[in-house]
Design a protein around this motif. Structure first.
Motif, short mmCIF file in Angstrom:
data_model
loop_
_atom_site.label_atom_id
_atom_site.label_comp_id
_atom_site.label_asym_id
_atom_site.label_seq_id
_atom_site.Cartn_x
_atom_site.Cartn_y
_atom_site.Cartn_z
N UNK A 1 42.47 46.53 23.28
CA UNK A 1 43.95 46.93 22.76
C UNK A 1 45.35 45.66 22.19
N UNK A 2 45.73 46.26 21.14
CA UNK A 2 47.28 46.11 21.01
C UNK A 2 48.06 46.38 21.08
N UNK A 3 49.50 46.81 21.26
CA UNK A 3 50.26 46.99 20.77
C UNK A 3 50.73 46.95 18.74
N UNK A 4 51.83 47.24 19.00
CA UNK A 4 52.38 46.81 17.10
C UNK A 4 52.88 45.89 17.42
N UNK A 5 53.05 45.56 15.69
CA UNK A 5 53.59 43.39 15.77
C UNK A 5 54.83 43.38 16.04
N UNK A 6 55.27 42.55 16.88
CA UNK A 6 56.44 42.47 17.36
C UNK A 6 57.47 40.63 17.36
N UNK A 7 58.38 40.39 17.24
CA UNK A 7 59.16 39.57 16.99
C UNK A 7 57.82 38.32 17.44
N UNK A 8 57.48 38.25 19.75
CA UNK A 8 56.89 37.39 20.21
C UNK A 8 55.21 37.31 20.00
N UNK A 9 54.76 38.64 20.08
CA UNK A 9 53.10 38.55 19.01
C UNK A 9 53.38 39.50 17.92
N UNK A 10 52.93 38.65 17.13
CA UNK A 10 52.99 38.80 15.76
C UNK A 10 50.92 39.98 15.21
N UNK A 11 50.26 39.45 16.34
CA UNK A 11 49.23 40.76 16.73
C UNK A 11 49.22 41.68 17.35
#
Length: 189
Positions: A80-90
């Motif tokens: 499970x992942x959140x939406x992409x963000x500045x620190x986490x591209x995936x």
């Protein structure tokens, strides 16, 4: 970081709208690898809003012909992942049933009841077949909704990352097997 969660609600809604629109366009052009599925508790006529649906991209089509029902137990691999963000591209990974690379020969599946999961996860499972691997996008109202969620064990100990309110969730989900109520899984090898 605070910047990661700035406008979190609107970012998550926008991201899901983008994925939904992408899937809708692909389906209209004949791409069968995308699915838009109404939440299991509503049929297509009762699902009136985009947020009444999950979106799934079929990565691998399994060989099974039946799907789990609400009272079944499943064996799955999931991440499970959140939406992409500045620190986490995936997208920040908040939970996973495996570590390292995706490899069916080395991964040990998790087992649980279909009915014990969030609405969007349950909906995906009830539409999958053995061997299916899908990327599933779940709008926040079919996930943990408008409140933060922190997973805890039966003793109240925190067991994972807190999921912020309004989080659209993305799951890499593989259905390995399922059994009906009262049955037992064979030993996993």
């Amino acid at each position: 970081e605070d910047e990661e969660f700035a406008n979190w609600h609107s970012k998550n809604e926008s991201y899901f709208t983008q994925i939904y629109t992408q899937a809708e366009t692909a389906i209209k052009s004949g791409d069968n690898s995308w699915k838009i599925i109404p939440v299991y508790s509503k049929d297509a006529t009762a699902a009136k809003y985009m947020s009444d649906y999950i979106v799934a991209h079929v990565e691998t089509e399994g060989t099974g012909t039946e799907s789990p029902i609400y009272s079944d137990k499943v064996r799955v691999h999931y991440r499970g992942n959140f939406i992409p963000s500045k620190s986490h591209s995936n997208g920040f990974q908040f939970d996973s049933s495996w570590t390292g690379e995706y490899n069916l020969k080395t991964m040990m599946p998790s087992s649980f009841s279909v009915s014990g999961t969030i609405l969007g996860f349950t909906t995906a499972l009830m539409n999958m077949h053995k061997g299916d691997r899908w990327i599933v996008y779940v709008p926040y109202n079919l996930a943990y909704g408008t409140s933060d969620y922190t997973p805890k064990d039966s003793q109240g100990n925190v067991t994972g990352s807190t999921i912020p309110a309004y989080s659209m969730l993305k799951f890499d989900l593989t259905l390995i097997d399922f059994i009906h109520k009262g049955e037992s899984f064979p030993t996993f090898q």
